[in-house]
Enzyme design. Structure first.
Site, PDB file in Angstrom:
ATOM      1  N   ASP A 120      -0.389  50.170  58.306  1.00 45.40           N
ATOM      2  CA  ASP A 120       0.308  51.331  59.120  1.00 45.40           C
ATOM      3  C   ASP A 120      -0.771  50.690  60.097  1.00 45.40           C
ATOM      4  OD1 ASP A 120       3.349  50.552  58.906  1.00 45.40           O
ATOM      5  OD2 ASP A 120       3.561  52.656  57.675  1.00 45.40           O
ATOM      6  N   ASP A 138       7.526  46.591  61.787  1.00 45.74           N
ATOM      7  CA  ASP A 138       8.094  47.765  61.857  1.00 45.74           C
ATOM      8  C   ASP A 138       9.014  47.456  63.510  1.00 45.74           C
ATOM      9  OD1 ASP A 138       8.030  48.635  59.312  1.00 45.74           O
ATOM     10  OD2 ASP A 138       6.432  50.067  59.808  1.00 45.74           O
TER      11      ASP A 138
END
Length: 165
Positions: A120, A138
């Site tokens: 991330d 995401d």
């Protein structure tokens, strides 16, 4: 002449998959873990590892969750491919939504399978409050979910207007 199905939208899944994995590759190759670069006010690029799911759900559970999330990504993707096969090409909003979700789910699954975690790096914040750090997969999943909600509202309104005639 056969009718075109929603499977024609799988190119979108491939684009999401490739863009996400390429962006994660760049982050892993160019950042140290937890390194953060301010891009503009309210946004940093920050390399973190997510061993759980959304918002690090189940991240601290000894590793079994990796396999759960891999199986879940495969199951959801197969189900959505089935839906695409059943849909007509004309159902563009719903087909796009399914394709975005498939691409995002499989990209995070590939990352999790290869690394044991998901990379991330998109870090939005206000003052001292940071939104959980996330990635392009995401984003695709969230846009897909939003498109499904929009499609449901549009179809609901369409059915109401048909019922009033």
């Amino acid at each position: 002449m056969s009718a075109r199905t929603g499977l024609s939208f799988l190119w979108l899944s491939a684009v999401v998959f490739c863009l996400d994995l390429f962006s994660k590759y760049l982050v892993v190759k160019n950042f140290e873990l937890y390194e953060s670069i301010n891009v503009f006010p309210l946004f940093n690029l920050t390399y973190v590892r997510n061993y759980g799911a959304a918002f690090s759900f189940l991240a601290e559970h000894g590793g079994w969750q990796k396999y759960l999330f891999i199986l879940l990504a495969i199951a959801v993707s197969l189900m959505l491919v089935y839906f695409l096969a059943k849909n007509s090409f004309a159902q563009k909003l719903q087909n796009s939504a399914y394709a975005l979700i498939i691409g995002g789910a499989l990209a995070n699954m590939a990352d999790r399978s290869y690394h044991g975690f998901v990379v991330d790096f998109l870090d939005f914040y206000w003052d001292i409050y940071h939104y959980p750090i996330f990635n392009l997969a995401d984003v695709a999943i969230c846009i897909g979910a939003g498109l499904l909600a929009l499609d449901a509202v549009k179809n609901s309104e369409h059915k109401k207007s048909e019922g009033n005639q």
